[in-house]
Design a protein around this motif. Sequence first.
Motif, PDB file in Angstrom:
ATOM      1  N   PRO A  98       0.815  -1.229   0.000  1.00 46.26           N
ATOM      2  CA  PRO A  98       0.000   0.000   0.000  1.00 46.26           C
ATOM      3  C   PRO A  98       0.844   1.272   0.000  1.00 46.26           C
ATOM      4  O   PRO A  98       0.450   2.283  -0.595  1.00 46.26           O
TER       5      PRO A  98
ATOM      6  N   TYR B  49      -9.031   5.713  -2.499  1.00 42.56           N
ATOM      7  CA  TYR B  49      -8.960   4.484  -1.699  1.00 42.56           C
ATOM      8  C   TYR B  49      -9.905   4.510  -0.508  1.00 42.56           C
ATOM      9  O   TYR B  49      -9.854   3.609   0.337  1.00 42.56           O
ATOM     10  N   LEU B  50     -10.753   5.525  -0.460  1.00 48.18           N
ATOM     11  CA  LEU B  50     -11.758   5.625   0.598  1.00 48.18           C
ATOM     12  C   LEU B  50     -11.153   5.523   1.998  1.00 48.18           C
ATOM     13  O   LEU B  50     -11.665   4.806   2.857  1.00 48.18           O
ATOM     14  N   VAL B  51     -10.049   6.182   2.177  1.00 45.20           N
ATOM     15  CA  VAL B  51      -9.476   6.283   3.526  1.00 45.20           C
ATOM     16  C   VAL B  51      -9.232   7.765   3.796  1.00 45.20           C
ATOM     17  O   VAL B  51      -9.125   8.559   2.870  1.00 45.20           O
ATOM     18  N   PRO B  52      -9.150   8.140   5.069  1.00 45.20           N
ATOM     19  CA  PRO B  52      -8.952   9.559   5.370  1.00 45.20           C
ATOM     20  C   PRO B  52      -7.600  10.059   4.856  1.00 45.20           C
ATOM     21  O   PRO B  52      -6.636   9.297   4.780  1.00 45.20           O
TER      22      PRO B  52
ATOM     23  N   THR C  36      -4.361   9.386   6.800  1.00 44.24           N
ATOM     24  CA  THR C  36      -3.864   8.011   6.697  1.00 44.24           C
ATOM     25  C   THR C  36      -2.919   7.887   5.504  1.00 44.24           C
ATOM     26  O   THR C  36      -1.826   7.320   5.617  1.00 44.24           O
TER      27      THR C  36
ATOM     28  N   ARG D 137       1.179   7.442   5.417  1.00 43.54           N
ATOM     29  CA  ARG D 137       1.743   6.325   4.666  1.00 43.54           C
ATOM     30  C   ARG D 137       2.852   6.839   3.745  1.00 43.54           C
ATOM     31  O   ARG D 137       3.906   6.223   3.617  1.00 43.54           O
TER      32      ARG D 137
ATOM     33  N   THR E  79      -6.732  -2.557 -10.975  1.00 44.29           N
ATOM     34  CA  THR E  79      -7.839  -3.399 -10.509  1.00 44.29           C
ATOM     35  C   THR E  79      -8.700  -2.657  -9.493  1.00 44.29           C
ATOM     36  O   THR E  79      -9.910  -2.832  -9.464  1.00 44.29           O
ATOM     37  N   GLU E  80      -8.081  -1.824  -8.689  1.00 42.70           N
ATOM     38  CA  GLU E  80      -8.851  -1.029  -7.720  1.00 42.70           C
ATOM     39  C   GLU E  80      -9.872  -0.176  -8.478  1.00 42.70           C
ATOM     40  O   GLU E  80     -11.043  -0.108  -8.111  1.00 42.70           O
TER      41      GLU E  80
ATOM     42  N   THR F  62     -12.692  -2.572 -10.596  1.00 37.28           N
ATOM     43  CA  THR F  62     -13.795  -3.212  -9.884  1.00 37.28           C
ATOM     44  C   THR F  62     -14.685  -2.187  -9.207  1.00 37.28           C
ATOM     45  O   THR F  62     -15.851  -2.429  -8.993  1.00 37.28           O
ATOM     46  N   ALA F  63     -14.135  -1.035  -8.890  1.00 39.29           N
ATOM     47  CA  ALA F  63     -14.944  -0.035  -8.207  1.00 39.29           C
ATOM     48  C   ALA F  63     -15.757   0.794  -9.187  1.00 39.29           C
ATOM     49  O   ALA F  63     -16.546   1.620  -8.786  1.00 39.29           O
TER      50      ALA F  63
ATOM     51  N   ALA G  80     -20.214   2.710  -7.355  1.00 34.71           N
ATOM     52  CA  ALA G  80     -20.414   2.826  -5.913  1.00 34.71           C
ATOM     53  C   ALA G  80     -19.730   4.057  -5.322  1.00 34.71           C
ATOM     54  O   ALA G  80     -20.092   4.510  -4.258  1.00 34.71           O
TER      55      ALA G  80
ATOM     56  N   LYS H  22      -9.576  -2.599   5.253  1.00 30.28           N
ATOM     57  CA  LYS H  22     -10.003  -2.010   6.517  1.00 30.28           C
ATOM     58  C   LYS H  22     -10.537  -3.091   7.449  1.00 30.28           C
ATOM     59  O   LYS H  22     -11.199  -4.031   7.004  1.00 30.28           O
TER      60      LYS H  22
ATOM     61  N   SER I 293       2.244   4.798  11.704  1.00 29.89           N
ATOM     62  CA  SER I 293       2.285   3.813  10.626  1.00 29.89           C
ATOM     63  C   SER I 293       1.138   4.018   9.648  1.00 29.89           C
ATOM     64  O   SER I 293       1.043   3.311   8.644  1.00 29.89           O
ATOM     65  N   GLY I 294       0.260   4.966   9.942  1.00 25.78           N
ATOM     66  CA  GLY I 294      -0.865   5.227   9.042  1.00 25.78           C
ATOM     67  C   GLY I 294      -1.928   4.149   9.096  1.00 25.78           C
ATOM     68  O   GLY I 294      -2.717   4.005   8.178  1.00 25.78           O
TER      69      GLY I 294
ATOM     70  N   ILE J  25      -7.370   4.577  11.471  1.00 23.67           N
ATOM     71  CA  ILE J  25      -8.262   5.541  10.825  1.00 23.67           C
ATOM     72  C   ILE J  25      -9.000   6.311  11.908  1.00 23.67           C
ATOM     73  O   ILE J  25      -9.048   7.529  11.898  1.00 23.67           O
TER      74      ILE J  25
ATOM     75  N   ASP K 123      -2.343  -3.926   5.916  1.00 24.08           N
ATOM     76  CA  ASP K 123      -1.982  -4.686   4.725  1.00 24.08           C
ATOM     77  C   ASP K 123      -2.644  -6.055   4.715  1.00 24.08           C
ATOM     78  O   ASP K 123      -3.073  -6.540   3.697  1.00 24.08           O
TER      79      ASP K 123
ATOM     80  N   LEU L 184     -14.815  -1.964  -2.064  1.00 24.87           N
ATOM     81  CA  LEU L 184     -15.348  -1.860  -3.423  1.00 24.87           C
ATOM     82  C   LEU L 184     -14.532  -2.674  -4.411  1.00 24.87           C
ATOM     83  O   LEU L 184     -14.883  -2.802  -5.564  1.00 24.87           O
ATOM     84  N   THR L 185     -13.410  -3.207  -3.940  1.00 22.40           N
ATOM     85  CA  THR L 185     -12.503  -3.881  -4.849  1.00 22.40           C
ATOM     86  C   THR L 185     -12.736  -5.379  -4.832  1.00 22.40           C
ATOM     87  O   THR L 185     -12.915  -5.957  -3.771  1.00 22.40           O
ATOM     88  N   GLY L 186     -12.732  -5.957  -5.978  1.00 23.76           N
ATOM     89  CA  GLY L 186     -12.846  -7.409  -6.035  1.00 23.76           C
ATOM     90  C   GLY L 186     -11.947  -7.957  -7.109  1.00 23.76           C
ATOM     91  O   GLY L 186     -11.054  -7.273  -7.587  1.00 23.76           O
TER      92      GLY L 186
ATOM     93  N   VAL M 155     -10.790  -8.922 -10.659  1.00 19.84           N
ATOM     94  CA  VAL M 155     -11.061  -8.376 -11.996  1.00 19.84           C
ATOM     95  C   VAL M 155     -11.850  -9.381 -12.836  1.00 19.84           C
ATOM     96  O   VAL M 155     -12.713  -9.015 -13.625  1.00 19.84           O
TER      97      VAL M 155
END
Lengths: 407, 126
Positions: A112, A134-137, A140, A144, A181-182, A185-186, A190, B2, B42-43, B46, B90, B118-120, B122
């Motif tokens: 990540p 990535y739908l994170v604050p 964060t 990173r 891929t992120e 698929t998104a 959504a 998450k 470390s991020g 949340i 991770d 939302l990811t799955g 491909v």
Amino acid sequence: MIEGLLRELAPQVVGALVRRYGGFDTCEDAVQEALLAAAVQWPRDGVPDNPKAWLITTASRRRIELWRSDSARLRREEAVFALAPPDPDPVPAVDDTLTLLLLCCHPALTRPSQVALTLRAVGGLTTAEIARAYLVPEPTIGQRISRAKQRVKGTAFSLPPPDERPSRIAAVLQVLYLVFTEGHTASAGAAVGRVELTAEAIRLARQLHALLPDDGEVTGLLALMLLTDARRPARVGPGGTTVPLAEQDRSRWDSGAIAEGVSLVTHALATAPVGPYQLQAAIAAVHDEAPTAAETDWPQILLLYDLLRQVAPGPMVTLNRLVALAEVEGPAAALAELDALEPSGHYRADVVRAHLLERSGDLAGAREYYTKAAQRTLSAPEQGYLESRALRCLSGKPLLKEDPTPD
Amino acid sequence: MKYLVLIYGNPASRSAWAGMSDEQKAAGLRAYVEFNEELDASGERIVSERLAAPELTKQVIVREDRVSTTDGPFAEIKEQLAGAYLLECDTEERALEIAARIPEAPYATIEVRPVMGLTGDVGFEL
């Protein structure tokens, strides 16, 4: 297209600054701030005559301010040197972009972190955009990135030795594919207001391909992205539902992207050692070139999966191959092989079993496994898709063998 | 990925906390501050919150357009939610490792659940 220009220039500006001053950490922060300033000023005042030089000058100034607040101790020693912005074109920018990509995907970083750093330093995205994607604050992603930069702080800004390059490039390819891929698929609708991650991944893969045109796997990855993304217009049905490949309206596929992808993968397979991205692209090409689902060259796909299984074995390859096997030898043969596999416990095995059962006419069984898989997936769009498949089995409407006529 | 980490207290852990001296409580809260700082660096954190006492729970029930509100807690439930972390990690292993280091983990029940994303795959649209 100021945004596009900024993203294109971002890695070149980072490269120019790091070459001149060293200290990837501070330079990258400074470039990020220069990009933000340009995003505000250029639409208002017009794009400067030499946008790259403008960014380099602004980032150089910003870097001095950052570094002054950072370490007053070094100020006197470096001040004179630091005042003059570097020449906009000290070395060919292409080398810098590759060096930067490899640095951002350094093996000391977690996946990540590699993704976030690549999108920012090479892709020129802002921390806020990456966070939204990535739908994170935002903090964060900010943490990173700054932590990742701390980790690679001592790394020289130069290409790694030749013997390390293949594995380093492989990491870059994985990062770009993850970004793709992120986004892919998104795309089921959504998330509104996300950056186009698929477009960003394709853009970066194009850059990498321009830098390394003879690398078959780089070419293969670009082809795979283009051939997959080409189907996007037909993938999303009314209400944001996912339309299965066999039922997509193929006239809506992007024929330009397909032609480019086919040409890329054909060239790569003919000239470079075969690799997993090329084989996956070749599979996508066979699908994309079939005028209807019924005309798909499944024996060819099965052959490619057999090769892929040798080159890059893995549970997903094994499972996807069974889908092709079912088309060539019938669902019973594929179900028998699935039964013989060691149970992986992965929900994807349930998806494939459901598909094979549906194919063989066992709708009750198919429904059971679609439902089971839907309960266990961690992807919301996929869950909706699997639930709709389960529902369809309940209504007793079997999986269509032919391309459906649109109604 | 998450992960939501849920910390459940029980009567024993609640009375243990109530029985601590001010210094002990301060040390406990300090452990949390340090733990959170590490996860911020470390991020991976949340958000995290410590919940008020279960006695302050209100239950909201909506049936046939009628809203009724009752006071909790519910005596038959021994374990009560005491706090939660939303992590970005991770791997699941990493989330479990963090969960085990939560300062009150030795006294509480900790649950780690993946959050839907939302990811799955491909290739999932067979």
